[in-house]
Design a protein around this motif. Structure first.
Motif, PDB file in Angstrom:
ATOM      1  N   ILE A 149       0.839  -1.201   0.000  1.00 54.16           N
ATOM      2  CA  ILE A 149       0.000   0.000   0.000  1.00 54.16           C
ATOM      3  C   ILE A 149       0.872   1.247   0.000  1.00 54.16           C
ATOM      4  CG2 ILE A 149      -1.622   1.367   1.393  1.00 54.16           C
ATOM      5  CD1 ILE A 149      -2.891  -1.302   2.265  1.00 54.16           C
ATOM      6  N   GLY A 150       1.914   1.249   0.829  1.00 52.62           N
ATOM      7  CA  GLY A 150       2.820   2.387   0.863  1.00 52.62           C
ATOM      8  C   GLY A 150       3.472   2.633  -0.484  1.00 52.62           C
ATOM      9  N   ARG A 151       3.855   1.575  -1.152  1.00 55.99           N
ATOM     10  CA  ARG A 151       4.491   1.715  -2.469  1.00 55.99           C
ATOM     11  C   ARG A 151       3.511   2.298  -3.485  1.00 55.99           C
ATOM     12  NH1 ARG A 151       6.079  -1.273  -7.353  1.00 55.99           N
ATOM     13  NH2 ARG A 151       8.249  -0.709  -7.784  1.00 55.99           N
ATOM     14  N   HIS A 152       2.280   1.816  -3.480  1.00 57.13           N
ATOM     15  CA  HIS A 152       1.278   2.341  -4.419  1.00 57.13           C
ATOM     16  C   HIS A 152       1.041   3.827  -4.187  1.00 57.13           C
ATOM     17  CE1 HIS A 152      -0.608  -1.920  -5.071  1.00 57.13           C
ATOM     18  NE2 HIS A 152       0.499  -1.721  -5.758  1.00 57.13           N
ATOM     19  N   ARG A 153       0.937   4.220  -2.912  1.00 60.13           N
ATOM     20  CA  ARG A 153       0.724   5.634  -2.617  1.00 60.13           C
ATOM     21  C   ARG A 153       1.959   6.456  -3.016  1.00 60.13           C
ATOM     22  NH1 ARG A 153      -3.078   3.538  -2.360  1.00 60.13           N
ATOM     23  NH2 ARG A 153      -3.010   4.526  -4.411  1.00 60.13           N
ATOM     24  N   ALA A 154       3.144   5.905  -2.818  1.00 64.51           N
ATOM     25  CA  ALA A 154       4.371   6.617  -3.207  1.00 64.51           C
ATOM     26  C   ALA A 154       4.454   6.786  -4.714  1.00 64.51           C
ATOM     27  CB  ALA A 154       5.595   5.865  -2.683  1.00 64.51           C
ATOM     28  N   LEU A 155       4.126   5.740  -5.461  1.00 63.49           N
ATOM     29  CA  LEU A 155       4.194   5.829  -6.916  1.00 63.49           C
ATOM     30  C   LEU A 155       3.125   6.778  -7.453  1.00 63.49           C
ATOM     31  CD1 LEU A 155       4.951   2.121  -7.886  1.00 63.49           C
ATOM     32  CD2 LEU A 155       6.536   4.048  -7.688  1.00 63.49           C
ATOM     33  N   ASP A 156       1.948   6.785  -6.826  1.00 66.43           N
ATOM     34  CA  ASP A 156       0.925   7.764  -7.212  1.00 66.43           C
ATOM     35  C   ASP A 156       1.449   9.178  -7.004  1.00 66.43           C
ATOM     36  OD1 ASP A 156      -0.866   5.806  -7.896  1.00 66.43           O
ATOM     37  OD2 ASP A 156      -2.013   5.917  -6.027  1.00 66.43           O
ATOM     38  N   HIS A 157       2.082   9.386  -5.873  1.00 63.71           N
ATOM     39  CA  HIS A 157       2.646  10.705  -5.564  1.00 63.71           C
ATOM     40  C   HIS A 157       3.710  11.086  -6.596  1.00 63.71           C
ATOM     41  CE1 HIS A 157       4.101  14.039  -3.078  1.00 63.71           C
ATOM     42  NE2 HIS A 157       5.319  13.605  -3.335  1.00 63.71           N
ATOM     43  N   LEU A 158       4.574  10.150  -6.919  1.00 63.30           N
ATOM     44  CA  LEU A 158       5.640  10.434  -7.877  1.00 63.30           C
ATOM     45  C   LEU A 158       5.094  10.722  -9.271  1.00 63.30           C
ATOM     46  CD1 LEU A 158       8.216   7.770  -6.690  1.00 63.30           C
ATOM     47  CD2 LEU A 158       8.463  10.242  -6.510  1.00 63.30           C
ATOM     48  N   ARG A 159       4.038  10.027  -9.636  1.00 65.63           N
ATOM     49  CA  ARG A 159       3.423  10.314 -10.944  1.00 65.63           C
ATOM     50  C   ARG A 159       2.860  11.725 -10.964  1.00 65.63           C
ATOM     51  NH1 ARG A 159       2.304   4.597 -11.129  1.00 65.63           N
ATOM     52  NH2 ARG A 159       0.541   4.816  -9.714  1.00 65.63           N
ATOM     53  N   ARG A 160       2.272  12.117  -9.834  1.00 64.35           N
ATOM     54  CA  ARG A 160       1.753  13.486  -9.775  1.00 64.35           C
ATOM     55  C   ARG A 160       2.880  14.505  -9.822  1.00 64.35           C
ATOM     56  NH1 ARG A 160      -1.716  11.191  -5.797  1.00 64.35           N
ATOM     57  NH2 ARG A 160      -0.394  12.042  -4.121  1.00 64.35           N
ATOM     58  N   GLN A 161       3.975  14.166  -9.234  1.00 63.54           N
ATOM     59  CA  GLN A 161       5.110  15.089  -9.190  1.00 63.54           C
ATOM     60  C   GLN A 161       6.061  14.905 -10.372  1.00 63.54           C
ATOM     61  OE1 GLN A 161       5.389  17.501  -6.900  1.00 63.54           O
ATOM     62  NE2 GLN A 161       3.442  16.831  -6.024  1.00 63.54           N
ATOM     63  N   ALA A 162       5.766  13.933 -11.224  1.00 64.50           N
ATOM     64  CA  ALA A 162       6.606  13.653 -12.398  1.00 64.50           C
ATOM     65  C   ALA A 162       8.056  13.409 -11.992  1.00 64.50           C
ATOM     66  CB  ALA A 162       6.524  14.794 -13.408  1.00 64.50           C
ATOM     67  N   ARG A 163       8.194  12.605 -10.911  1.00 68.93           N
ATOM     68  CA  ARG A 163       9.533  12.269 -10.452  1.00 68.93           C
ATOM     69  C   ARG A 163       9.702  10.763 -10.461  1.00 68.93           C
ATOM     70  NH1 ARG A 163       9.076  15.684  -5.512  1.00 68.93           N
ATOM     71  NH2 ARG A 163       9.043  13.708  -4.399  1.00 68.93           N
ATOM     72  N   ARG A 164      10.918  10.308 -10.531  1.00 70.12           N
ATOM     73  CA  ARG A 164      11.229   8.889 -10.421  1.00 70.12           C
ATOM     74  C   ARG A 164      11.532   8.547  -8.973  1.00 70.12           C
ATOM     75  NH1 ARG A 164      15.665   6.806 -14.369  1.00 70.12           N
ATOM     76  NH2 ARG A 164      14.831   4.866 -13.527  1.00 70.12           N
ATOM     77  N   PRO A 165      11.272   7.262  -8.559  1.00 69.49           N
ATOM     78  CA  PRO A 165      11.657   6.872  -7.201  1.00 69.49           C
ATOM     79  C   PRO A 165      13.146   7.047  -6.999  1.00 69.49           C
ATOM     80  CG  PRO A 165      10.210   5.235  -8.172  1.00 69.49           C
ATOM     81  CD  PRO A 165      10.579   6.193  -9.264  1.00 69.49           C
ATOM     82  N   ARG A 166      13.493   7.477  -5.788  1.00 68.76           N
ATOM     83  CA  ARG A 166      14.913   7.638  -5.472  1.00 68.76           C
ATOM     84  C   ARG A 166      15.145   7.239  -4.030  1.00 68.76           C
ATOM     85  NH1 ARG A 166      15.471  12.481  -2.613  1.00 68.76           N
ATOM     86  NH2 ARG A 166      13.623  13.803  -2.650  1.00 68.76           N
ATOM     87  N   THR A 167      16.343   6.841  -3.715  1.00 71.11           N
ATOM     88  CA  THR A 167      16.688   6.492  -2.350  1.00 71.11           C
ATOM     89  C   THR A 167      17.154   7.748  -1.639  1.00 71.11           C
ATOM     90  OG1 THR A 167      17.376   4.312  -3.072  1.00 71.11           O
ATOM     91  CG2 THR A 167      18.119   5.012  -0.893  1.00 71.11           C
ATOM     92  N   ALA A 168      16.451   8.121  -0.588  1.00 69.90           N
ATOM     93  CA  ALA A 168      16.778   9.359   0.129  1.00 69.90           C
ATOM     94  C   ALA A 168      17.245   9.015   1.531  1.00 69.90           C
ATOM     95  CB  ALA A 168      15.557  10.278   0.164  1.00 69.90           C
ATOM     96  N   LEU A 169      17.382  10.045   2.365  1.00 66.38           N
ATOM     97  CA  LEU A 169      17.888   9.838   3.713  1.00 66.38           C
ATOM     98  C   LEU A 169      16.947   8.983   4.544  1.00 66.38           C
ATOM     99  CD1 LEU A 169      19.227  13.393   4.596  1.00 66.38           C
ATOM    100  CD2 LEU A 169      20.517  11.397   3.838  1.00 66.38           C
ATOM    101  N   LEU A 170      17.526   8.083   5.332  1.00 63.93           N
ATOM    102  CA  LEU A 170      16.767   7.238   6.239  1.00 63.93           C
ATOM    103  C   LEU A 170      17.161   7.607   7.658  1.00 63.93           C
ATOM    104  CD1 LEU A 170      17.392   3.836   4.485  1.00 63.93           C
ATOM    105  CD2 LEU A 170      15.476   5.377   4.163  1.00 63.93           C
ATOM    106  N   GLU A 171      16.206   7.572   8.546  1.00 69.17           N
ATOM    107  CA  GLU A 171      16.503   7.920   9.928  1.00 69.17           C
ATOM    108  C   GLU A 171      17.217   6.760  10.604  1.00 69.17           C
ATOM    109  OE1 GLU A 171      12.557  10.712  10.496  1.00 69.17           O
ATOM    110  OE2 GLU A 171      12.588   8.651  11.208  1.00 69.17           O
ATOM    111  N   GLN A 172      18.038   7.070  11.599  1.00 72.90           N
ATOM    112  CA  GLN A 172      18.845   6.046  12.245  1.00 72.90           C
ATOM    113  C   GLN A 172      17.979   4.968  12.871  1.00 72.90           C
ATOM    114  OE1 GLN A 172      21.752   7.553  14.942  1.00 72.90           O
ATOM    115  NE2 GLN A 172      22.572   5.565  15.431  1.00 72.90           N
ATOM    116  N   ASP A 173      16.848   5.346  13.483  1.00 76.22           N
ATOM    117  CA  ASP A 173      16.017   4.325  14.118  1.00 76.22           C
ATOM    118  C   ASP A 173      15.410   3.389  13.087  1.00 76.22           C
ATOM    119  OD1 ASP A 173      12.873   6.112  14.651  1.00 76.22           O
ATOM    120  OD2 ASP A 173      14.363   6.260  13.051  1.00 76.22           O
TER     121      ASP A 173
END
Length: 209
Positions: free
Chosen positions: A87-111
């Motif tokens: 579900i998280g992936r589907h929502r992320a890809l929907d968001h990226l399509r709206r933003q016309a961006r490709r998935p990318r690996t960004a900063l992850l929190e230490q926890d």
């Protein structure tokens, strides 16, 4: 902690999660809060790896869908983690399509990097590094490898569950995860060489493998 200890801790979390989900499906709000506490850090880390700074909003949308459709879920704690990741992936890809961006690996929190999961030798070696160094290593991977590693190490999914989330064959996902973790292990053995932004081996998740 060794691999056996990580697996036992992962099973303990999944047993607690299984019980919490079952109670939540019967209307227990406290149990839903327990399930949220167990799942959210890993889910947020995975979504952050796809959409970056918009992760909180996307994860919130995912949890609204999870809460809405909770009664339809069938499975145990491990299955619930896979279902929420999908579900998280589907929502992320929907968001990226709206933003016309490709998935990318960004900063992850230490926890997030310390969440229980099914770790192998390369992933355990990665955990021994500082958070900054670990992130630098992950960000050198091609996107498919980075996403496979995020799902295996951060969310803690097994191979078949990772394949279901990504919509790919298990063999292809195993290959991506293996290559990604092998590359990370090689970097760790070499002392993290080639992981700086100005280094000769700097790559982005969108580069070809």
């Amino acid at each position: 902690m060794g691999k056996g200890g990580e697996q036992r801790r992962g099973r303990s979390y999944d047993a607690e999660l299984t019980a919490a989900v079952e109670r939540a499906q019967q209307g227990d709000e406290d149990a839903f809060a327990v399930a949220y506490r167990i799942v959210h850090p890993g889910l947020l880390g995975y979504v952050r790896g796809l959409v970056g700074e918009d992760a909180e909003d996307v994860a919130s949308d995912a949890w609204l869908e999870i809460a809405r459709d909770l009664g339809r879920f069938r499975g145990d704690g491990a299955g619930f983690r896979g279902w929420t990741a999908m579900i998280g992936r589907h929502r992320a890809l929907d968001h990226l399509r709206r933003q016309a961006r490709r998935p990318r690996t960004a900063l992850l929190e230490q926890d997030v990097l310390q969440m229980p999961g099914e770790h192998d030798t390369a992933a355990a070696a990665l955990e021994a590094l500082s958070t900054e160094a670990a992130l630098a290593l992950i960000r050198t991977l091609p996107r498919e490898q980075a996403e496979a590693v995020l799902l295996r190490v951060v969310v803690g999914l097994d191979g078949p569950a990772t394949a279901r989330v990504l919509g790919k064959r298990s063999g292809a996902v195993r290959t991506s995860a293996y290559r990604g973790l092998k590359r990370l292990a090689e970097q760790v053995i070499r002392g993290g060489g080639g992981t700086t932004a100005s280094g000769p081996e700097r790559r982005t998740p969108g580069d070809a493998s």
